[in-house]
Design a protein around this motif. Structure first.
Motif, PDB file in Angstrom:
ATOM      1  N   VAL A  98       0.331  -1.033   0.221  1.00  0.00           N
ATOM      2  CA  VAL A  98      -0.040   0.034  -0.517  1.00  0.00           C
ATOM      3  C   VAL A  98       0.659   1.286   0.271  1.00  0.00           C
ATOM      4  N   ASN A  99       0.106   1.997  -0.791  1.00  0.00           N
ATOM      5  CA  ASN A  99       1.257   3.198  -1.184  1.00  0.00           C
ATOM      6  C   ASN A  99       1.458   4.181   0.232  1.00  0.00           C
ATOM      7  N   HIS A 100       2.707   4.378   0.378  1.00  0.00           N
ATOM      8  CA  HIS A 100       2.027   5.344   1.798  1.00  0.00           C
ATOM      9  C   HIS A 100       1.560   7.007   2.326  1.00  0.00           C
ATOM     10  N   GLU A 101       0.786   6.627   2.371  1.00  0.00           N
ATOM     11  CA  GLU A 101      -0.300   7.595   3.207  1.00  0.00           C
ATOM     12  C   GLU A 101      -0.302   8.515   3.939  1.00  0.00           C
ATOM     13  N   THR A 102       0.005   9.519   4.706  1.00  0.00           N
ATOM     14  CA  THR A 102      -0.084  10.412   5.515  1.00  0.00           C
ATOM     15  C   THR A 102      -1.389   9.999   6.580  1.00  0.00           C
ATOM     16  N   LYS A 103      -2.392   9.926   5.827  1.00  0.00           N
ATOM     17  CA  LYS A 103      -4.079   9.961   6.145  1.00  0.00           C
ATOM     18  C   LYS A 103      -3.954   8.859   7.095  1.00  0.00           C
ATOM     19  N   LEU A 104      -3.003   7.707   6.591  1.00  0.00           N
ATOM     20  CA  LEU A 104      -4.023   6.242   6.968  1.00  0.00           C
ATOM     21  C   LEU A 104      -2.752   5.834   7.988  1.00  0.00           C
ATOM     22  N   HIS A 105      -1.895   6.490   8.631  1.00  0.00           N
ATOM     23  CA  HIS A 105      -0.407   6.400   9.105  1.00  0.00           C
ATOM     24  C   HIS A 105      -1.149   7.292  10.427  1.00  0.00           C
ATOM     25  N   GLN A 106      -1.996   8.462  10.509  1.00  0.00           N
ATOM     26  CA  GLN A 106      -2.251   9.331  11.348  1.00  0.00           C
ATOM     27  C   GLN A 106      -3.796   8.263  12.144  1.00  0.00           C
ATOM     28  N   LEU A 107      -4.546   7.647  10.864  1.00  0.00           N
ATOM     29  CA  LEU A 107      -5.498   7.456  11.760  1.00  0.00           C
ATOM     30  C   LEU A 107      -4.678   5.714  12.270  1.00  0.00           C
ATOM     31  N   GLN A 108      -3.804   5.079  11.386  1.00  0.00           N
ATOM     32  CA  GLN A 108      -3.986   4.017  12.629  1.00  0.00           C
ATOM     33  C   GLN A 108      -2.864   4.451  14.525  1.00  0.00           C
ATOM     34  N   ALA A 109      -2.328   5.596  14.028  1.00  0.00           N
ATOM     35  CA  ALA A 109      -2.092   6.096  15.584  1.00  0.00           C
ATOM     36  C   ALA A 109      -2.542   6.804  16.404  1.00  0.00           C
ATOM     37  N   VAL A 110      -4.344   7.499  16.062  1.00  0.00           N
ATOM     38  CA  VAL A 110      -5.667   7.339  16.471  1.00  0.00           C
ATOM     39  C   VAL A 110      -6.235   6.245  16.851  1.00  0.00           C
ATOM     40  N   VAL A 111      -6.354   4.708  16.335  1.00  0.00           N
ATOM     41  CA  VAL A 111      -6.439   3.776  17.270  1.00  0.00           C
ATOM     42  C   VAL A 111      -5.473   2.939  18.006  1.00  0.00           C
ATOM     43  N   HIS A 112      -4.392   3.348  17.521  1.00  0.00           N
ATOM     44  CA  HIS A 112      -2.989   2.933  18.600  1.00  0.00           C
ATOM     45  C   HIS A 112      -3.620   2.898  19.581  1.00  0.00           C
ATOM     46  N   LYS A 113      -3.470   4.642  20.060  1.00  0.00           N
ATOM     47  CA  LYS A 113      -3.670   5.168  20.979  1.00  0.00           C
ATOM     48  C   LYS A 113      -4.986   4.877  21.913  1.00  0.00           C
ATOM     49  N   LYS A 114      -6.188   4.693  21.408  1.00  0.00           N
ATOM     50  CA  LYS A 114      -7.525   4.217  21.489  1.00  0.00           C
ATOM     51  C   LYS A 114      -7.397   3.247  22.623  1.00  0.00           C
ATOM     52  N   CYS A 115      -6.830   1.584  21.456  1.00  0.00           N
ATOM     53  CA  CYS A 115      -6.621   1.201  22.167  1.00  0.00           C
ATOM     54  C   CYS A 115      -5.716   0.618  23.139  1.00  0.00           C
ATOM     55  N   GLN A 116      -4.632   1.311  23.407  1.00  0.00           N
ATOM     56  CA  GLN A 116      -4.077   1.434  24.452  1.00  0.00           C
ATOM     57  C   GLN A 116      -4.859   2.044  26.285  1.00  0.00           C
ATOM     58  N   GLU A 117      -5.392   3.070  25.576  1.00  0.00           N
ATOM     59  CA  GLU A 117      -6.183   2.921  26.723  1.00  0.00           C
ATOM     60  C   GLU A 117      -7.325   2.921  26.844  1.00  0.00           C
ATOM     61  N   ALA A 118      -8.054   1.931  26.415  1.00  0.00           N
ATOM     62  CA  ALA A 118      -8.382   0.618  27.164  1.00  0.00           C
ATOM     63  C   ALA A 118      -8.128  -0.482  28.117  1.00  0.00           C
ATOM     64  N   GLY A 119      -6.417  -0.510  27.493  1.00  0.00           N
ATOM     65  CA  GLY A 119      -6.274  -1.778  28.977  1.00  0.00           C
ATOM     66  C   GLY A 119      -5.511  -2.363  27.697  1.00  0.00           C
ATOM     67  N   PHE A 120      -4.796  -2.155  26.311  1.00  0.00           N
ATOM     68  CA  PHE A 120      -4.312  -3.278  25.793  1.00  0.00           C
ATOM     69  C   PHE A 120      -2.958  -3.817  25.911  1.00  0.00           C
ATOM     70  N   THR A 121      -2.064  -3.780  25.335  1.00  0.00           N
ATOM     71  CA  THR A 121      -1.191  -3.942  25.505  1.00  0.00           C
ATOM     72  C   THR A 121      -0.490  -4.077  23.773  1.00  0.00           C
ATOM     73  N   LEU A 122      -0.179  -3.116  22.878  1.00  0.00           N
ATOM     74  CA  LEU A 122       0.437  -3.579  21.857  1.00  0.00           C
ATOM     75  C   LEU A 122       1.520  -3.317  21.287  1.00  0.00           C
ATOM     76  N   GLU A 123       2.172  -4.461  20.339  1.00  0.00           N
ATOM     77  CA  GLU A 123       2.813  -3.757  19.846  1.00  0.00           C
ATOM     78  C   GLU A 123       3.214  -2.929  19.275  1.00  0.00           C
ATOM     79  N   ASN A 124       4.784  -2.699  20.026  1.00  0.00           N
ATOM     80  CA  ASN A 124       5.174  -1.389  19.218  1.00  0.00           C
ATOM     81  C   ASN A 124       6.916  -0.705  18.078  1.00  0.00           C
ATOM     82  N   ARG A 125       6.078  -1.977  17.229  1.00  0.00           N
ATOM     83  CA  ARG A 125       6.794  -1.929  15.826  1.00  0.00           C
ATOM     84  C   ARG A 125       6.257  -0.746  14.943  1.00  0.00           C
TER      85      ARG A 125
END
Length: 190
Positions: A98-125
């Motif tokens: 998939v092409n490098h799209e800034t909006k996709l990376h920004q969306l992923q960061a938002v979802v990642h942050k909210k999952c951590q707030e919900a108590g999930f331990t996530l990969e940080n790769r």
């Protein structure tokens, strides 16, 4: 032993794009000797992998992510090529780039942050968006990376589509297709 389903957030691909990819993969299966090909309905771009989840945490993460992305706008993505993960001799994952799209990376960061707030331990790769197409090289010879460009159906013209739905999927490993939508959020029209 009971197999617990795993959950993950992903960008849903439009059905027409899934069909196009499936048609192209049917044309190259004889060249790319992988053991398991992904069912067309399971094509997606993972945002965050959660693993197994209890019911209370599921509703919490749905609420947090849904609220966080309610004003996010749809954006265009392109599938540009083919690649592999794993060792070069016998790769384990065959994927669409998939092409490098800034909006996709920004969306992923938002979802990642909210999952951590919900108590999930996530990969940080680092996030590496892709569409898994097949798994486990089974060819009799070493994998030839030159085939990736030579037989790339997206080389001359990238495959474009609107990323406009975010889905929480549950995996059902004993079924085909194996991914079941649990919650779906539409992104706003551009």
């Amino acid at each position: 032993m009971e197999i617990k389903p795993h959950y993950f957030w992903a960008v849903r691909l439009p059905d027409s794009i899934k069909q196009y990819i499936q048609d192209e993969m049917t044309n190259v299966k004889q060249i790319f000797k992988f053991k398991r090909w992904v069912h067309m309905d399971d094509y997606h771009i993972t945002l965050v992998f959660l693993g197994s989840v209890d019911q209370q945490k599921t509703q919490s993460v749905i609420d947090l992510v849904g609220d966080a992305i309610k004003d996010e706008k749809a954006f265009e993505l392109q599938i540009e090529g083919l690649n592999v993960f794993g060792n070069n001799i016998s790769p384990r994952i065959f994927w669409g780039a998939v092409n490098h799209e800034t909006k996709l990376h920004q969306l992923q960061a938002v979802v990642h942050k909210k999952c951590q707030e919900a108590g999930f331990t996530l990969e940080n790769r680092p996030y590496h968006p892709h569409i898994t197409l097949a798994r486990n090289w089974t060819g009799n010879e070493e994998f030839d990376r030159g085939l990736l460009q030579k037989h790339n159906p997206f080389y001359e013209e990238a495959l474009s589509f609107q990323a406009n739905e975010i889905v929480l999927y549950k995996s059902n490993l004993e079924k085909t297709p194996k991914y079941e939508p649990v919650a779906t959020f539409s992104l706003l029209d551009e």
